[in-house]
Design an enzyme around this catalytic site. Structure first.
Site, PDB file in Angstrom:
ATOM      1  N   GLY A 299      40.863  23.164  49.243  1.00 24.12           N
ATOM      2  CA  GLY A 299      39.696  23.851  49.797  1.00 24.12           C
ATOM      3  C   GLY A 299      40.042  25.258  50.260  1.00 24.12           C
ATOM      4  O   GLY A 299      40.591  26.061  49.524  1.00 24.12           O
ATOM      5  N   GLY A 300      39.682  25.537  51.516  1.00 31.21           N
ATOM      6  CA  GLY A 300      39.928  26.876  52.068  1.00 31.21           C
ATOM      7  C   GLY A 300      41.392  27.252  52.044  1.00 31.21           C
ATOM      8  O   GLY A 300      41.732  28.440  52.030  1.00 31.21           O
TER       9      GLY A 300
ATOM     10  N   GLY B  13      44.954  51.662  20.709  1.00 30.47           N
ATOM     11  CA  GLY B  13      44.515  51.563  22.106  1.00 30.47           C
ATOM     12  C   GLY B  13      45.645  51.108  23.009  1.00 30.47           C
ATOM     13  O   GLY B  13      45.729  51.495  24.183  1.00 30.47           O
ATOM     14  N   ALA B  14      46.537  50.280  22.445  1.00 34.21           N
ATOM     15  CA  ALA B  14      47.632  49.774  23.260  1.00 34.21           C
ATOM     16  C   ALA B  14      48.623  50.882  23.608  1.00 34.21           C
ATOM     17  O   ALA B  14      49.282  50.839  24.645  1.00 34.21           O
ATOM     18  CB  ALA B  14      48.331  48.634  22.537  1.00 34.21           C
TER      19      ALA B  14
END
Ligand code: HXC
Length: 519
Positions: free
Chosen positions: A174-175, A409-410
């Site tokens: 949980g938290g 792009g790399a």
């Protein structure tokens, strides 16, 4: 000197109360804790901190009652908090005690943690959380949710101001998982720690899926599949040694520089071994890990997230005694292409380095972003953009070395000159182009090849022409995109001198509240 009886009684009472707190949930529960292969909360602090350096705070804190907490005892409120030193430098710590109500978090438990976080921020020191908690204390209802809110808020506000490190040493539910998720690093202990938002029981009742604790959120899952955790070790002691090691690469806070660790490894050491590892054959993969180890001080490389997104390497090392963050393509996995996970991993690491004044060295051998429908539909554009953003945003010294391929792009995403690299080097084996020669020739000269009398001979000639034009480092060097083409065996010397040159680098950016990084 003998003290009056009354004072002796008061001191004895204080000591008895302190002993009671130190016993936590009592010998039976501590025995169970050890049988599970775990250390107790206080033994963990002993293992983490320099001997004798711990100063405890909030020792006698008590829960604030409430109907379901009537008559419940929670020694120390289930968490030990204070300060100590690691390698002689001050850190603030909290260590949750699973023997006290499962280390669950109530209002005062949270207040103790918030207190040391505030002190860490005010004094400019790292915060280390040793997490072993069943999550929100059910009996305290909304107060325990509020407690988590106080911690999450501080995790976010102090993020980038002081290093925050989370060790996961038990079942965190949980938290108890979101606070670690907001910190800089998560280290898990294999076999005895788990992280999940909802446990196997809840999952079974909602989705009918049956899953074990380990298969749901064990160290393997989070260091190999989800990318939630950065490192995993065998047992608590190894995790805590890992935290100490990690801290040695980081400064105390964002205003300071990382510590310098002197080395006897010569700055001028030649890297002849690299000549055996890297060959000009663009198709032959090599071990980028070996390249990194050959270059850095004493061959020591602390790889971060070594088992997740293995097509990119991220980690800390030292060059000439100074910390450096290394980002490198790994030609052995997916040919080193960049995909969604690799982009996320690198972007996060670059930002972590930038927060804490760790210069970044980028080693490039990349053919591009990974093509494919699955990647496009899962948002490679959005994720790849994080990497572009992180490099451009970082103001620490940034040095790039192109070892072999750097395409498309790399090329930009791996910290090219235009993305803000302070210095760019290439080995003679490097090739900078929009794409590989074969792909390029097939696209640009398709008609010439198709119409040729001998298409294969024409294709081979066109490929050779393209290679001549772009498949080398000199075209990019001629245009100023590369500062120098260096001898492979001189690399360590050149890198150390370059980072030395950049040590006092200052870079200011236009006013803004904060950038709007793609997420
Ligand atoms: C209070 C708790 C507790 C809890 C366990 N205990 N969980 N007390 N609040 N949340 C107590 C038990 O009663 C027991 O007390 C002791 O801790 C040890 O628990 P065991 O179940 O015996 O241990 P174990 O078998 O090892 O199992 C550990 C566990 C399990 C897997 C963590 O206890 C569990 O599933 N607990 C509930 C987890 C949970 O749902 N938490 C709330 C999440 S919601 P005794 O006296 O017998 O020693 C949440 C909201 C915040 O956190 C969300 C913010 C985003």
């Amino acid at each position: 000197m003998t003290q009056p009886l009354e004072l002796q009684e008061l001191i004895a009472e204080m000591e008895a109360r302190r002993r009671r707190v130190a016993e936590g949930g009592g010998p039976e529960r501590q025995k169970k804790q050890r049988e599970g292969g775990k250390l107790t909360a206080r033994e963990r602090l002993d293992a983490l901190l320099d001997p004798g350096s711990f100063l405890e705070l909030g020792t006698f804190a008590q829960h604030q009652g409430g109907r379901l907490m009537q008559g419940v005892e929670a020694p120390g409120e289930g968490v030990v908090t204070g300060r100590g030193t690691v390698h002689g430098r001050q850190v603030f710590v909290f260590s949750q005690d699973f023997t006290v109500l499962g280390g669950s978090l109530g209002k005062m438990h949270a207040a103790k943690i918030a207190k040391v976080m505030d002190l860490a921020a005010r004094t400019g020191c790292p915060v280390i959380g040793l997490n072993d908690s069943a999550g929100a204390r059910i009996q305290e209802g909304v107060d325990s949710l509020s407690g988590y809110g106080e911690i999450f808020y501080r995790n976010a506000v102090y993020s980038g101001a002081v290093p925050q490190i989370s060790a996961i040493l038990g079942p965190c539910a949980g938290g108890a998982v979101y606070s670690p998720a907001l910190t800089d690093f998560i280290l898990m202990s294999g076999g005895s720690s788990y992280m999940f938002i909802t446990g196997p029981e809840v999952i079974k009742s909602v989705t009918r899926e049956e899953v074990t604790f380990d298969a749901l959120g064990g160290a393997d899952v989070h260091t190999r599949k989800s990318g939630v955790a950065h490192l995993s070790y065998d047992g608590d002691a190894a995790v805590l040694a890992g935290v100490r090691d990690l801290l040695s690469y980081l400064p105390q806070n964002a205003r300071e520089q990382p510590p310098v660790v002197p080395t006897i490894d010569p700055a001028e050491r030649r890297n002849d071994r690299l000549l055996e590892i890297v060959t000009p054959d663009q198709r032959r993969p090599y071990a980028m890990h070996e390249v990194v180890r050959e270059l850095v001080d004493d061959g020591t490389f602390l790889e971060i997230q070594p088992h997740w997104a293995r097509n990119i390497l991220c980690g800390f090392a030292r060059l000439g005694g100074h910390s450096v963050g290394i980002v490198a393509n790994n030609p052995r996995v997916m040919a080193g292409t960049l995909n969604i996970d690799a982009s996320d991993k690198a972007a996060r690491f670059i930002r972590t380095c930038d927060c804490y004044n760790v210069p970044v060295l980028t080693l490039v051998d990349v053919t591009g972003f990974l093509p494919g429908v699955a990647q496009e539909h899962a948002g490679i554009i959005r994720h790849g953009a994080k990497m572009l953003y992180a490099y451009a945003e970082a103001t620490v010294p940034k040095v790039t070395l192109i070892t072999r391929k750097s395409y498309g792009g790399a090329y930009l995403a791996m910290n090219s000159r235009d993305m803000g690299a302070d210095a760019v080097y290439a080995w003679p084996t490097a090739a900078v182009a929009v794409m590989g020669a074969e792909g390029a020739a097939n696209i640009v000269y398709r008609r010439d090849i198709q119409n040729a009398e001998n298409p294969e001979a024409t294709r081979a000639r066109k490929i050779a022409e393209y290679k001549d034009a772009f498949d080398n480092p000199y075209v990019a060097a001629g245009k100023g995109y590369i500062d120098d083409v260096i001898a492979v065996e001189d690399t360590r010397r050149v890198l150390i001198r370059t980072f030395e040159m950049l040590r006092d680098k200052q870079e200011t950016r236009p006013y803004k509240k904060h950038g709007n990084m793609p997420l």
